[in-house]
Design a protein around this motif. Sequence first.
Motif, PDB file in Angstrom:
ATOM      1  N   UNK A   1       0.923  -1.370  -0.076  1.00  0.00           N
ATOM      2  CA  UNK A   1       0.206   0.009   0.036  1.00  0.00           C
ATOM      3  C   UNK A   1       0.738   1.299   0.033  1.00  0.00           C
ATOM      4  N   UNK A   2       2.089   1.120   0.427  1.00  0.00           N
ATOM      5  CA  UNK A   2       2.998   2.236   0.650  1.00  0.00           C
ATOM      6  C   UNK A   2       3.948   2.304  -0.636  1.00  0.00           C
ATOM      7  N   UNK A   3       4.436   1.446  -1.105  1.00  0.00           N
ATOM      8  CA  UNK A   3       5.314   1.460  -2.188  1.00  0.00           C
ATOM      9  C   UNK A   3       4.806   1.026  -3.608  1.00  0.00           C
ATOM     10  N   UNK A   4       4.044   0.336  -3.421  1.00  0.00           N
ATOM     11  CA  UNK A   4       3.289  -0.177  -4.945  1.00  0.00           C
ATOM     12  C   UNK A   4       3.162  -1.711  -4.768  1.00  0.00           C
ATOM     13  N   UNK A   5       2.237  -2.159  -5.519  1.00  0.00           N
ATOM     14  CA  UNK A   5       1.801  -3.615  -5.606  1.00  0.00           C
ATOM     15  C   UNK A   5       3.091  -4.325  -6.618  1.00  0.00           C
ATOM     16  N   UNK A   6       3.761  -3.804  -7.479  1.00  0.00           N
ATOM     17  CA  UNK A   6       4.481  -4.595  -8.385  1.00  0.00           C
ATOM     18  C   UNK A   6       5.699  -4.822  -7.519  1.00  0.00           C
ATOM     19  N   UNK A   7       6.270  -3.850  -6.743  1.00  0.00           N
ATOM     20  CA  UNK A   7       7.671  -4.233  -6.338  1.00  0.00           C
ATOM     21  C   UNK A   7       7.418  -5.228  -5.278  1.00  0.00           C
ATOM     22  N   UNK A   8       6.582  -5.345  -4.434  1.00  0.00           N
ATOM     23  CA  UNK A   8       6.467  -6.191  -3.475  1.00  0.00           C
ATOM     24  C   UNK A   8       6.116  -7.737  -4.044  1.00  0.00           C
ATOM     25  N   UNK A   9       5.075  -7.543  -5.014  1.00  0.00           N
ATOM     26  CA  UNK A   9       5.038  -8.939  -5.678  1.00  0.00           C
ATOM     27  C   UNK A   9       6.265  -9.529  -6.299  1.00  0.00           C
ATOM     28  N   UNK A  10       7.228  -8.627  -6.758  1.00  0.00           N
ATOM     29  CA  UNK A  10       8.595  -9.090  -7.334  1.00  0.00           C
ATOM     30  C   UNK A  10       9.301  -9.497  -6.147  1.00  0.00           C
ATOM     31  N   UNK A  11       9.373  -9.104  -4.884  1.00  0.00           N
ATOM     32  CA  UNK A  11      10.168  -9.348  -3.841  1.00  0.00           C
ATOM     33  C   UNK A  11       9.576 -10.972  -3.346  1.00  0.00           C
ATOM     34  N   UNK A  12       8.237 -11.025  -3.413  1.00  0.00           N
ATOM     35  CA  UNK A  12       7.639 -12.292  -2.841  1.00  0.00           C
ATOM     36  C   UNK A  12       7.983 -13.640  -3.761  1.00  0.00           C
ATOM     37  N   UNK A  13       7.981 -13.120  -5.171  1.00  0.00           N
ATOM     38  CA  UNK A  13       8.597 -14.156  -5.911  1.00  0.00           C
ATOM     39  C   UNK A  13       9.910 -14.581  -5.754  1.00  0.00           C
ATOM     40  N   UNK A  14      10.909 -13.551  -5.608  1.00  0.00           N
ATOM     41  CA  UNK A  14      12.417 -13.851  -5.383  1.00  0.00           C
ATOM     42  C   UNK A  14      12.384 -14.971  -4.101  1.00  0.00           C
ATOM     43  N   UNK A  15      11.792 -14.559  -3.045  1.00  0.00           N
ATOM     44  CA  UNK A  15      11.732 -15.416  -1.808  1.00  0.00           C
ATOM     45  C   UNK A  15      11.386 -16.749  -1.791  1.00  0.00           C
ATOM     46  N   UNK A  16      10.162 -16.892  -2.427  1.00  0.00           N
ATOM     47  CA  UNK A  16       9.528 -18.228  -2.865  1.00  0.00           C
ATOM     48  C   UNK A  16      10.468 -19.026  -3.652  1.00  0.00           C
ATOM     49  N   UNK A  17      11.024 -18.538  -4.556  1.00  0.00           N
ATOM     50  CA  UNK A  17      11.993 -19.433  -5.274  1.00  0.00           C
ATOM     51  C   UNK A  17      13.364 -19.887  -4.685  1.00  0.00           C
TER      52      UNK A  17
END
Length: 506
Positions: free
Chosen positions: A122-138
């Motif tokens: 909600x603060x920095x944007x949807x796109x950046x956080x979704x990229x981060x979750x993808x990295x951590x899951x992989x």
Amino acid sequence: MPLERNPATSPTDHGPVPDSAAVRRHPTLFRAVKRRRNPRLRRSDITVTDERAVKRAVKAASLGNAMEWFDFGIYAYLAGTIGRVFFPSGSDTAQLLSSFATFAVAFLVRPVGGMVFGPMGDRIGRKKVLALTMILMAIGTFAIGLLPTYAAVGFWSPLLLIVFRLLQGFSTGGEYGGASTFIAEYAPDKRRGFFGSFLELGTLAGYTGAAGLVTALTAWLGSDTMDAWGWRVPFLVAGPLGIAGLYLRLKLDDTPAFLKLEEGTVHISEAADAVETTTRGDLAKIFRQHWRTLVLCVALVGAYNINDYMLLSYMPTYLSDELDYSETHGLLVLVVTMVVLMLIVNRVGRLSDRYGRKPVLMAGMLGFLVLSAPSFLLVRQGGLWAVSAGMLMLGLSLVCLLGTMSAALPAMFPTPVRYGSLSVGYNLSTSLFGGTTPLVITALIGATGSDMMPAYYSMAAALVGIVAVACMKETARKPLAGSPPSVQSEAEAAALVEGQAPVPKF
């Protein structure tokens, strides 16, 4: 001017309700107050979607979601093998319980992940956080494929397994809320159900890919080779898949609703402006101001996830451990069921756009309430057709939920706190009810000796879901709360503006 307070007024309403006699005495004043609180839409307020951009957003979110759930599904379908590889030898039930307990551990930190990633989105944007979750899951999934076995390092093996399962769970805490918010905010209001259903198509594709790969490896290598090294292959595939998903997500712009919010160009009403300035990114205020909606979200998601994980994660283990089917047989039946659901989930999304979210969700909940017992009785009879028919009955009930949830849940919360609120509510419920489903059902069967316990558990969840659906508001074909209307064409936008013009009096 007397005012009478409506006891049903919620924190998001516009305040006290004026007395009807006062309205009759001062009609012009009250019309002015109403116009001030609900100003007419301007053309600049309305978002006209670019269909190509919408399709790119849906593709990236759905494919990324598919990769996330491929990673997560692998563990569920290798539960028996993981029990033998990572835990000390003993009874098969004890090893399976240990494996499912480790499966459930990841869900304990999902609410933490939601509380971290949701407000961040909600603060920095949807796109950046979704990229981060993808990295951590992989990273978490790939690392599990490299872990030493219990025979090699003893108790360090399950300990390391738990560490990387926690990383998986933490990253997943920001995935569903973000991906569903991303699609909901890109899609036009009248087609949000259809485009949102692609997210669950991605979920089914991820589960199907995981089940298909595990089935093929088990059939090709055999159980002994799978226990020796074959189990590592599906986990190691997560590395390149994660890179592909990250690339897709980083190519996109953030959602139009978030960009307008960030630029401060949303002018729907003063009430919306107040929400934007007082709740943005503030976790404490999410709980304080939206707790009623959070409770409803938890109940709805709990009923959905119990049935989702029961069918898509637990059923192969149920077939092999309780009914003595081969692991390959159980997985093949599930793969066929999921392929059927993939073929119809988008049609269910269209139905929810046409007839509303509530009727379709209610059909799914009633389906689980009425059909769970007959379905498991069919499965217990054995034989390919009986098992397939029982699984399909459950699947048709589940697809009513799958095709609708990703559009219904984001619409429950206003734009400034949508990612955070949905991530908290969704993951809290999933932690309590979804991830524990295989463990609870296995324990109930062990305690009672009845292999009908999955059906009874499903029916109890469906009852809660029926109450939750009855209490929720209908949001189909309406703008998201706190966001301007989103339409497909300039003509539709012009019609919205013209529709507000006062009718001339003669």
